[in-house]
Design a protein around this motif. Structure first.
Motif, PDB file in Angstrom:
ATOM      1  N   ALA A   9     -14.605  28.599  36.085  1.00 26.97           N
ATOM      2  CA  ALA A   9     -13.710  27.018  35.944  1.00 26.97           C
ATOM      3  C   ALA A   9     -12.339  27.480  35.924  1.00 26.97           C
ATOM      4  CB  ALA A   9     -14.325  26.262  35.201  1.00 26.97           C
ATOM      5  N   LEU A  10     -11.571  28.282  34.649  1.00 31.59           N
ATOM      6  CA  LEU A  10     -10.217  28.457  34.345  1.00 31.59           C
ATOM      7  C   LEU A  10      -9.771  29.577  35.702  1.00 31.59           C
ATOM      8  CD1 LEU A  10     -10.391  28.970  30.488  1.00 31.59           C
ATOM      9  CD2 LEU A  10      -9.082  27.023  31.951  1.00 31.59           C
ATOM     10  N   TYR A  11     -10.204  30.531  35.684  1.00 31.65           N
ATOM     11  CA  TYR A  11      -9.392  31.112  36.956  1.00 31.65           C
ATOM     12  C   TYR A  11      -9.693  29.964  37.952  1.00 31.65           C
ATOM     13  CZ  TYR A  11      -9.761  34.642  40.830  1.00 31.65           C
ATOM     14  OH  TYR A  11     -10.111  35.346  42.068  1.00 31.65           O
ATOM     15  N   VAL A  12     -10.513  29.621  38.733  1.00 30.36           N
ATOM     16  CA  VAL A  12     -10.132  28.292  39.725  1.00 30.36           C
ATOM     17  C   VAL A  12      -9.574  27.394  39.293  1.00 30.36           C
ATOM     18  CG1 VAL A  12     -11.487  27.002  41.618  1.00 30.36           C
ATOM     19  CG2 VAL A  12     -12.543  28.827  40.065  1.00 30.36           C
ATOM     20  N   ALA A  13      -9.435  26.664  38.167  1.00 29.83           N
ATOM     21  CA  ALA A  13      -9.270  26.026  38.104  1.00 29.83           C
ATOM     22  C   ALA A  13      -6.805  26.124  38.265  1.00 29.83           C
ATOM     23  CB  ALA A  13      -9.180  25.322  36.421  1.00 29.83           C
ATOM     24  N   ALA A  14      -6.904  27.591  37.448  1.00 31.84           N
ATOM     25  CA  ALA A  14      -5.543  28.168  37.631  1.00 31.84           C
ATOM     26  C   ALA A  14      -5.359  28.382  39.085  1.00 31.84           C
ATOM     27  CB  ALA A  14      -5.485  29.671  37.077  1.00 31.84           C
ATOM     28  N   ARG A  71      -7.246  20.708  32.849  1.00 33.43           N
ATOM     29  CA  ARG A  71      -6.189  19.993  31.966  1.00 33.43           C
ATOM     30  C   ARG A  71      -6.220  20.529  30.327  1.00 33.43           C
ATOM     31  NH1 ARG A  71     -10.510  16.502  33.250  1.00 33.43           N
ATOM     32  NH2 ARG A  71     -11.435  16.392  30.928  1.00 33.43           N
ATOM     33  N   GLN A  72      -6.499  21.694  30.690  1.00 33.18           N
ATOM     34  CA  GLN A  72      -7.202  22.916  29.041  1.00 33.18           C
ATOM     35  C   GLN A  72      -5.431  23.732  29.866  1.00 33.18           C
ATOM     36  OE1 GLN A  72     -10.748  25.339  28.171  1.00 33.18           O
ATOM     37  NE2 GLN A  72      -9.128  26.801  27.273  1.00 33.18           N
ATOM     38  N   SER A 151      -6.309  33.967  24.040  1.00 31.61           N
ATOM     39  CA  SER A 151      -7.384  34.813  24.912  1.00 31.61           C
ATOM     40  C   SER A 151      -7.741  33.572  25.704  1.00 31.61           C
ATOM     41  CB  SER A 151      -7.082  36.075  24.613  1.00 31.61           C
ATOM     42  OG  SER A 151      -8.712  35.953  23.687  1.00 31.61           O
ATOM     43  N   PRO A 152      -8.106  33.855  26.598  1.00 33.79           N
ATOM     44  CA  PRO A 152      -8.935  32.744  27.467  1.00 33.79           C
ATOM     45  C   PRO A 152     -10.543  33.328  26.994  1.00 33.79           C
ATOM     46  CG  PRO A 152      -7.853  35.005  28.958  1.00 33.79           C
ATOM     47  CD  PRO A 152      -7.963  34.566  27.933  1.00 33.79           C
ATOM     48  N   MET A 153     -11.040  34.214  26.317  1.00 30.88           N
ATOM     49  CA  MET A 153     -11.654  33.916  25.104  1.00 30.88           C
ATOM     50  C   MET A 153     -12.212  33.140  24.245  1.00 30.88           C
ATOM     51  SD  MET A 153     -13.816  35.982  27.408  1.00 30.88           S
ATOM     52  CE  MET A 153     -15.322  37.302  26.359  1.00 30.88           C
ATOM     53  N   GLN A 154     -11.090  32.800  23.560  1.00 24.10           N
ATOM     54  CA  GLN A 154     -11.128  32.655  21.977  1.00 24.10           C
ATOM     55  C   GLN A 154     -11.434  30.982  22.796  1.00 24.10           C
ATOM     56  OE1 GLN A 154      -7.296  32.625  21.336  1.00 24.10           O
ATOM     57  NE2 GLN A 154      -7.922  33.891  19.044  1.00 24.10           N
ATOM     58  N   PRO A 155     -11.979  30.155  21.797  1.00 25.26           N
ATOM     59  CA  PRO A 155     -12.629  28.361  22.264  1.00 25.26           C
ATOM     60  C   PRO A 155     -11.397  28.215  21.686  1.00 25.26           C
ATOM     61  CG  PRO A 155     -13.283  29.389  19.869  1.00 25.26           C
ATOM     62  CD  PRO A 155     -12.992  30.319  20.244  1.00 25.26           C
TER      63      PRO A 155
END
Length: 156
Positions: A9-14, A71-72, A151-155
């Motif tokens: 979802a972050l990938y697509v949002a970017a 938003r993130q 990093s993207p892996m961190q909550p």
């Protein structure tokens, strides 16, 4: 509808935020997105329609996940967004490689000790070697984030 994976979802949002980023995806993550809804949103967005239009027909679950990801990403700008995107690509690709290696490990462990390997098992061993080489290239090609950056892996 099942919500999409958070990293995807972050990938697509970017990409919705900065469409040119898709050209920076050397690992072609967009070809391997697990969620069909994300693939549809991305295809719609990269075919010349805007981000809002790409999400217009999306299922509510998908829309909420992508909007939360947007938003993130709100604080990421310019080169910081690009660096974050490259880290997302790396993380998603490495996770996909690990999943494939795990699958091959499960299948080939059942044939361990067999004198005559089937053609399919031989192919899996070849694929495993290719995946290990690809994993090494992915790790070497994209540097880890500098200390102190998220990093993207961190909550969140």
């Amino acid at each position: 509808m099942k919500p999409p994976d958070a990293l995807e979802a972050l990938y697509v949002a970017a990409i919705l935020r900065e469409p040119r980023l898709i050209s920076r995806d050397t690992f072609r993550v967009h070809d391997e997105l697990a969620h069909s809804g994300l693939r549809m949103v991305l295809a719609h967005a990269t075919s010349g329609h805007g981000a809002e239009d790409a999400l217009f027909e999306a299922h509510d679950t998908l829309k909420r996940a992508v909007e939360a990801a947007m938003r993130q990403l709100a604080s990421q700008q310019g080169s910081a967004l690009e660096h974050y995107f490259l880290q997302l690509c790396r993380s998603i690709k490495l996770r996909r490689i690990k999943q494939q290696l795990d699958y091959i490990g499960r299948v080939t462990s059942q044939t361990a000790g067999a004198m005559d390997l089937s053609e399919e098992t031989k192919q899996l061993f070849v694929q495993r070697m290719e995946l290990l080489a690809l994993e090494k290239r992915v790790k070497e090609e994209t540097p880890s984030p500098p200390l102190g950056t998220k990093s993207p892996m961190q909550p969140v």
